[in-house]
Design an enzyme around this catalytic site. Structure first.
Site, PDB file in Angstrom:
ATOM      1  N   LYS A  40       0.834  -1.213   0.000  1.00  0.00           N
ATOM      2  CA  LYS A  40       0.000   0.000   0.000  1.00  0.00           C
ATOM      3  C   LYS A  40       0.866   1.260   0.000  1.00  0.00           C
ATOM      4  O   LYS A  40       0.658   2.166  -0.790  1.00  0.00           O
ATOM      5  CB  LYS A  40      -0.923   0.040   1.238  1.00  0.00           C
ATOM      6  CG  LYS A  40      -1.853  -1.138   1.361  1.00  0.00           C
ATOM      7  CD  LYS A  40      -2.739  -1.021   2.595  1.00  0.00           C
ATOM      8  CE  LYS A  40      -1.984  -1.068   3.922  1.00  0.00           C
ATOM      9  NZ  LYS A  40      -1.297  -2.330   4.192  1.00  0.00           N
TER      10      LYS A  40
ATOM     11  N   ARG B 274      -9.417   1.425   8.752  1.00  0.00           N
ATOM     12  CA  ARG B 274      -8.966   0.071   9.034  1.00  0.00           C
ATOM     13  C   ARG B 274      -9.969  -0.724   9.839  1.00  0.00           C
ATOM     14  O   ARG B 274      -9.738  -1.892  10.126  1.00  0.00           O
ATOM     15  CB  ARG B 274      -7.699   0.196   9.871  1.00  0.00           C
ATOM     16  CG  ARG B 274      -6.488  -0.448   9.263  1.00  0.00           C
ATOM     17  CD  ARG B 274      -5.417  -0.262  10.296  1.00  0.00           C
ATOM     18  NE  ARG B 274      -4.255  -1.009  10.029  1.00  0.00           N
ATOM     19  CZ  ARG B 274      -3.204  -0.518   9.403  1.00  0.00           C
ATOM     20  NH1 ARG B 274      -3.221   0.676   8.902  1.00  0.00           N
ATOM     21  NH2 ARG B 274      -2.136  -1.269   9.289  1.00  0.00           N
TER      22      ARG B 274
ATOM     23  N   ARG C  41      11.917  -6.059   4.609  1.00  0.00           N
ATOM     24  CA  ARG C  41      11.635  -4.621   4.478  1.00  0.00           C
ATOM     25  C   ARG C  41      12.611  -3.795   5.322  1.00  0.00           C
ATOM     26  O   ARG C  41      12.941  -4.138   6.444  1.00  0.00           O
ATOM     27  CB  ARG C  41      10.213  -4.321   4.937  1.00  0.00           C
ATOM     28  CG  ARG C  41       9.961  -2.810   5.014  1.00  0.00           C
ATOM     29  CD  ARG C  41       8.524  -2.436   5.003  1.00  0.00           C
ATOM     30  NE  ARG C  41       7.775  -2.973   6.116  1.00  0.00           N
ATOM     31  CZ  ARG C  41       6.470  -2.801   6.260  1.00  0.00           C
ATOM     32  NH1 ARG C  41       5.789  -2.129   5.349  1.00  0.00           N
ATOM     33  NH2 ARG C  41       5.855  -3.309   7.294  1.00  0.00           N
TER      34      ARG C  41
ATOM     35  N   ARG D 135      11.580  -2.156  10.812  1.00  0.00           N
ATOM     36  CA  ARG D 135      10.562  -1.616  11.711  1.00  0.00           C
ATOM     37  C   ARG D 135      10.399  -2.527  12.920  1.00  0.00           C
ATOM     38  O   ARG D 135      10.467  -3.741  12.790  1.00  0.00           O
ATOM     39  CB  ARG D 135       9.219  -1.521  10.964  1.00  0.00           C
ATOM     40  CG  ARG D 135       8.953  -0.154  10.419  1.00  0.00           C
ATOM     41  CD  ARG D 135       7.802  -0.102   9.467  1.00  0.00           C
ATOM     42  NE  ARG D 135       6.547  -0.674   9.920  1.00  0.00           N
ATOM     43  CZ  ARG D 135       5.414  -0.599   9.222  1.00  0.00           C
ATOM     44  NH1 ARG D 135       5.395   0.033   8.065  1.00  0.00           N
ATOM     45  NH2 ARG D 135       4.307  -1.149   9.664  1.00  0.00           N
TER      46      ARG D 135
ATOM     47  N   ARG E 154      -0.433  -9.045  13.288  1.00  0.00           N
ATOM     48  CA  ARG E 154      -1.000  -7.986  12.444  1.00  0.00           C
ATOM     49  C   ARG E 154      -1.863  -8.585  11.333  1.00  0.00           C
ATOM     50  O   ARG E 154      -2.893  -8.027  10.976  1.00  0.00           O
ATOM     51  CB  ARG E 154       0.116  -7.130  11.843  1.00  0.00           C
ATOM     52  CG  ARG E 154       0.745  -6.201  12.881  1.00  0.00           C
ATOM     53  CD  ARG E 154       2.075  -5.639  12.418  1.00  0.00           C
ATOM     54  NE  ARG E 154       1.978  -4.853  11.224  1.00  0.00           N
ATOM     55  CZ  ARG E 154       2.995  -4.586  10.421  1.00  0.00           C
ATOM     56  NH1 ARG E 154       4.200  -5.051  10.713  1.00  0.00           N
ATOM     57  NH2 ARG E 154       2.828  -3.868   9.346  1.00  0.00           N
TER      58      ARG E 154
END
Ligand code: AP5
Ligand code: ZN
Length: 210
Positions: free
Chosen positions: A13, A88, A123, A156, A167
Site C-alpha cells: 500500500k 482500518r 523490508r 521496523r 498484524r
C-alpha cells in the site's frame, strides 16, 4: 480524486501510494507514517500509539479518526488525497463517510499471507523521510543508507515475525470486512499485488486514468 488503499500489512500500500501520489500530485496520508513520526519525536500520541503498534494491535479508533479528520482539513486535501492505512475498521470507515462527500476508489492490493512474511522480513525503512525498501526486490543503492535523504535504513519494530503474524490476524478480523463495505458502494478495484512493483503501479494507473 479521493483514494483509499486497502490490503494486508505488507501488500504494498505504502509503496504504491507514494508512486501514485507523485504521479497525480496528491497528498499521501499514511496513518502508520504519522504514528512513526510521532514515536520518533516522542509526542504524547506517539507514546500512546507505540503501546499498540509494538503488539501488532490497532490504535484505538478515536485517536486515529481525530488525527485523520484534522489532516483532511489541510488546504492540500482540497484537490483530493490518497489514504494509506486508513480506514482500518468499520467505525473508522463510517467516520470517514461522515467527514467527506465521497470516495472515488478503494484500491485493494491482493497478496497472499504466505508472501507477506517474506516481504516483511526483508523490508527496511527510513525513519527520517519514510522511504521504504526491500533487501531483495527494492534494495538501497548503498547498503543501509536511504537513497532519498542519506539517513540510515532500519527494520521496523513491528516487522518481527510474531508481530507480523498478529498484524495479519488483526487485518483479517478487523480490516478485511471493509472490502465488502466499499464493494457495496461500488468503488472497490482489486489489483494483483504479487506482480513486480512497476507493473502493480501500471495496473493502478490504468484504473485511475492517465
Ligand atoms: P501501517 O504502517 O499502516 O502498516 P500496515 O498496514 O501493516 O502496512 P505496512 O506499512 O506494513 O505495509 P504496506 O502495505 O504499506 O507495504 P509496503 O509498501 O511497505 O500501520 C502500522 C501500525 O500502525 C498498525 O499495526 C497499527 O498499530 C497502527 N495504525 C496505522 N493505521 C491505523 C489505523 N487506521 N487504525 C488503527 N491503527 C493504525 O511493502 C512491504 C514490503 O514489500 C516493502 O519492503 C516493499 O519494498 C516490498 N514490496 C512492495 N511491493 C512489492 C512488490 N510488488 N513485489 C515485491 N516486493 C514488494
Ligand atoms: Zn530517507
Amino acid at each position: 480524486m479521493r483514494i483509499i488503499m486497502l490490503g494486508a500489512p505488507g501488500a504494498g500500500k505504502g509503496t504504491q501510494a507514494k508512486k501514485i501520489a507523485d504521479k497525480y500530485q496528491l497528498p499521501h496520508i499514511s496513518t502508520g507514517d504519522i504514528f512513526r513520526a510521532n514515536i520518533k519525536n516522542e509526542t504524547e500520541i506517539g507514546l500512546k500509539a507505540k503501546e499498540y503498534m509494538d503488539k501488532g494491535l490497532l490504535v484505538p479508533d478515536q485517536v486515529v479518526v481525530d488525527l485523520v479528520a484534522d489532516r483532511l482539513l489541510n488546504d492540500d486535501c482540497k484537490k483530493g488525497y490518497i489514504l494509506d492505512g486508513f480506514p482500518r475498521t468499520t467505525p473508522q470507515a463510517i467516520a470517514l463517510d461522515e467527514a467527506v462527500e465521497s470516495i472515488d476508489y478503494a484500491i485493494n492490493i491482493e497478496v497472499p499471507d504466505s508472501e507477506i512474511l517474506n516481504r516483511m522480513s526483508g523490508r527496511r525503512v527510513c525513519l527520517s523521510c519514510g522511504a521504504t525498501y526491500h533487501i531483495e526486490s527494492n534494495p538501497t543503492k548503498e547498503e543501509g543508507t536511504c537513497d532519498v535523504c542519506g539517513s540510515e535504513v532500519v527494520q521496523r519494530d513491528d516487522d518481527q515475525e510474531e508481530t507480523v503474524i498478529k498484524r495479519l490476524s488483526v487485518y483479517h478480523e478487523q480490516t478485511q470486512p471493509l472490502i465488502d463495505y466499499y464493494s457495496e458502494k461500488g468503488i472497490v478495484v482489486n489489483v494483483d499485488g504479487t506482480k513486480i512493483m512497476d507493473d502493480v503501479t501500471e495496473d493502478i494507473i490504468k484504473i485511475l486514468g492517465a
